[in-house]
Motif scaffolding. Structure first.
Motif, PDB file in Angstrom:
ATOM      1  N   TYR A 241     -80.839 -35.897   9.200  1.00 26.82           N
ATOM      2  CA  TYR A 241     -82.239 -35.480   9.136  1.00 26.82           C
ATOM      3  C   TYR A 241     -83.152 -36.653   9.453  1.00 26.82           C
ATOM      4  O   TYR A 241     -82.795 -37.802   9.232  1.00 26.82           O
ATOM      5  CB  TYR A 241     -82.606 -34.963   7.735  1.00 26.82           C
ATOM      6  CG  TYR A 241     -81.812 -33.761   7.301  1.00 26.82           C
ATOM      7  CD1 TYR A 241     -82.152 -32.490   7.731  1.00 26.82           C
ATOM      8  CD2 TYR A 241     -80.721 -33.906   6.444  1.00 26.82           C
ATOM      9  CE1 TYR A 241     -81.421 -31.378   7.323  1.00 26.82           C
ATOM     10  CE2 TYR A 241     -79.987 -32.803   6.029  1.00 26.82           C
ATOM     11  CZ  TYR A 241     -80.353 -31.544   6.473  1.00 26.82           C
ATOM     12  OH  TYR A 241     -79.637 -30.459   6.071  1.00 26.82           O
TER      13      TYR A 241
ATOM     14  N   TYR B 242     -78.283 -38.510   4.206  1.00 29.00           N
ATOM     15  CA  TYR B 242     -79.221 -37.620   4.884  1.00 29.00           C
ATOM     16  C   TYR B 242     -79.775 -38.237   6.160  1.00 29.00           C
ATOM     17  O   TYR B 242     -80.101 -37.522   7.097  1.00 29.00           O
ATOM     18  CB  TYR B 242     -80.380 -37.243   3.960  1.00 29.00           C
ATOM     19  CG  TYR B 242     -80.016 -36.236   2.893  1.00 29.00           C
ATOM     20  CD1 TYR B 242     -79.239 -35.123   3.185  1.00 29.00           C
ATOM     21  CD2 TYR B 242     -80.465 -36.393   1.589  1.00 29.00           C
ATOM     22  CE1 TYR B 242     -78.908 -34.204   2.219  1.00 29.00           C
ATOM     23  CE2 TYR B 242     -80.145 -35.465   0.612  1.00 29.00           C
ATOM     24  CZ  TYR B 242     -79.375 -34.378   0.935  1.00 29.00           C
ATOM     25  OH  TYR B 242     -79.049 -33.461  -0.022  1.00 29.00           O
ATOM     26  N   GLU B 243     -79.867 -39.562   6.194  1.00 28.00           N
ATOM     27  CA  GLU B 243     -80.428 -40.208   7.391  1.00 28.00           C
ATOM     28  C   GLU B 243     -79.567 -39.958   8.635  1.00 28.00           C
ATOM     29  O   GLU B 243     -80.044 -40.067   9.759  1.00 28.00           O
ATOM     30  CB  GLU B 243     -80.648 -41.707   7.171  1.00 28.00           C
ATOM     31  CG  GLU B 243     -79.376 -42.515   7.053  1.00 28.00           C
ATOM     32  CD  GLU B 243     -78.763 -42.526   5.654  1.00 28.00           C
ATOM     33  OE1 GLU B 243     -77.666 -43.092   5.512  1.00 28.00           O
ATOM     34  OE2 GLU B 243     -79.365 -41.966   4.719  1.00 28.00           O
TER      35      GLU B 243
ATOM     36  N   ARG C 207     -86.748 -37.956   8.184  1.00 27.69           N
ATOM     37  CA  ARG C 207     -87.691 -37.685   7.095  1.00 27.69           C
ATOM     38  C   ARG C 207     -89.109 -37.729   7.645  1.00 27.69           C
ATOM     39  O   ARG C 207     -89.605 -38.769   8.052  1.00 27.69           O
ATOM     40  CB  ARG C 207     -87.531 -38.687   5.961  1.00 27.69           C
ATOM     41  CG  ARG C 207     -88.481 -38.396   4.827  1.00 27.69           C
ATOM     42  CD  ARG C 207     -88.198 -39.144   3.575  1.00 27.69           C
ATOM     43  NE  ARG C 207     -88.224 -40.576   3.773  1.00 27.69           N
ATOM     44  CZ  ARG C 207     -88.024 -41.455   2.812  1.00 27.69           C
ATOM     45  NH1 ARG C 207     -87.750 -41.061   1.600  1.00 27.69           N
ATOM     46  NH2 ARG C 207     -88.059 -42.739   3.063  1.00 27.69           N
TER      47      ARG C 207
ATOM     48  N   TYR D  72     -83.553 -38.768   0.222  1.00 31.43           N
ATOM     49  CA  TYR D  72     -83.295 -39.236   1.581  1.00 31.43           C
ATOM     50  C   TYR D  72     -82.655 -40.622   1.597  1.00 31.43           C
ATOM     51  O   TYR D  72     -81.764 -40.886   2.392  1.00 31.43           O
ATOM     52  CB  TYR D  72     -84.603 -39.259   2.381  1.00 31.43           C
ATOM     53  CG  TYR D  72     -84.406 -39.554   3.840  1.00 31.43           C
ATOM     54  CD1 TYR D  72     -83.997 -38.556   4.717  1.00 31.43           C
ATOM     55  CD2 TYR D  72     -84.609 -40.832   4.353  1.00 31.43           C
ATOM     56  CE1 TYR D  72     -83.808 -38.802   6.061  1.00 31.43           C
ATOM     57  CE2 TYR D  72     -84.412 -41.099   5.700  1.00 31.43           C
ATOM     58  CZ  TYR D  72     -84.014 -40.079   6.541  1.00 31.43           C
ATOM     59  OH  TYR D  72     -83.816 -40.338   7.872  1.00 31.43           O
ATOM     60  N   ASP D  73     -83.084 -41.503   0.719  1.00 30.41           N
ATOM     61  CA  ASP D  73     -82.579 -42.879   0.701  1.00 30.41           C
ATOM     62  C   ASP D  73     -81.295 -43.047  -0.107  1.00 30.41           C
ATOM     63  O   ASP D  73     -80.784 -44.158  -0.235  1.00 30.41           O
ATOM     64  CB  ASP D  73     -83.663 -43.825   0.158  1.00 30.41           C
ATOM     65  CG  ASP D  73     -84.864 -43.872   1.081  1.00 30.41           C
ATOM     66  OD1 ASP D  73     -84.675 -43.795   2.312  1.00 30.41           O
ATOM     67  OD2 ASP D  73     -85.996 -43.970   0.571  1.00 30.41           O
TER      68      ASP D  73
ATOM     69  N   VAL E 247     -83.848 -32.975   0.419  1.00 25.63           N
ATOM     70  CA  VAL E 247     -83.717 -34.002   1.455  1.00 25.63           C
ATOM     71  C   VAL E 247     -84.828 -35.038   1.303  1.00 25.63           C
ATOM     72  O   VAL E 247     -84.575 -36.242   1.383  1.00 25.63           O
ATOM     73  CB  VAL E 247     -83.728 -33.364   2.865  1.00 25.63           C
ATOM     74  CG1 VAL E 247     -83.832 -34.429   3.940  1.00 25.63           C
ATOM     75  CG2 VAL E 247     -82.483 -32.528   3.072  1.00 25.63           C
ATOM     76  N   LEU E 248     -86.063 -34.582   1.068  1.00 25.43           N
ATOM     77  CA  LEU E 248     -87.184 -35.524   0.918  1.00 25.43           C
ATOM     78  C   LEU E 248     -87.015 -36.430  -0.299  1.00 25.43           C
ATOM     79  O   LEU E 248     -87.288 -37.624  -0.238  1.00 25.43           O
ATOM     80  CB  LEU E 248     -88.504 -34.757   0.803  1.00 25.43           C
ATOM     81  CG  LEU E 248     -89.048 -34.157   2.085  1.00 25.43           C
ATOM     82  CD1 LEU E 248     -90.238 -33.254   1.791  1.00 25.43           C
ATOM     83  CD2 LEU E 248     -89.446 -35.248   3.058  1.00 25.43           C
TER      84      LEU E 248
END
Length: 117
Positions: free
Chosen positions: A57, A53-54, A59, A46-47, A42-43
């Motif tokens: 989650y 993912y946004e 970040r 993320y983008d 995810v980290l």
């Protein structure tokens, strides 16, 4: 062959076995590792628009005992996948821990190198 030579060979064989387990098997032998790999995924992605993912989650970089792992994976993200960065991180951790222990025992308890095994 001296005891030091035998200890070196035994520790080397053990380390090769550990590294083989980490790199040959698709599932790594840790119970909570999938959760940490998911957080790293995810980290690192993320983008990515296709992951979205946004939507699920937030970040935030966690500051916990696994932070060095997350930093390592983030740094290697352009050249390695999360799975291979994890394998490399675990490989370095295993090998460097054993080498550090061996060095520490040789300095503080000379003649007891067999305790490394």
């Amino acid at each position: 062959m001296s005891n030091a030579g035998r200890h070196f060979i035994a520790v080397s064989v053990i380390l090769v076995e550990v590294l083989a387990c980490l790199w040959l098997f698709p599932y790594l032998p840790m119970t909570d590792l999938p959760e940490h790999m998911l957080a790293a995924q995810v980290l690192t992605h993320y983008d990515s628009p296709e992951a979205q993912y946004e939507n699920f989650y937030t970040r935030r970089f966690p500051w916990n005992p696994y932070s060095s792992y997350f930093l390592f994976v983030l740094a290697l993200n352009p050249i390695l996948s999360v799975a291979n960065a994890t394998r490399l991180y675990l490989s370095l951790t295993m090998v460097l821990t054993v080498i550090a222990l061996w060095y520490w025992i040789r300095i503080h308890a000379p003649g007891r190198e067999a305790q490394v095994i």
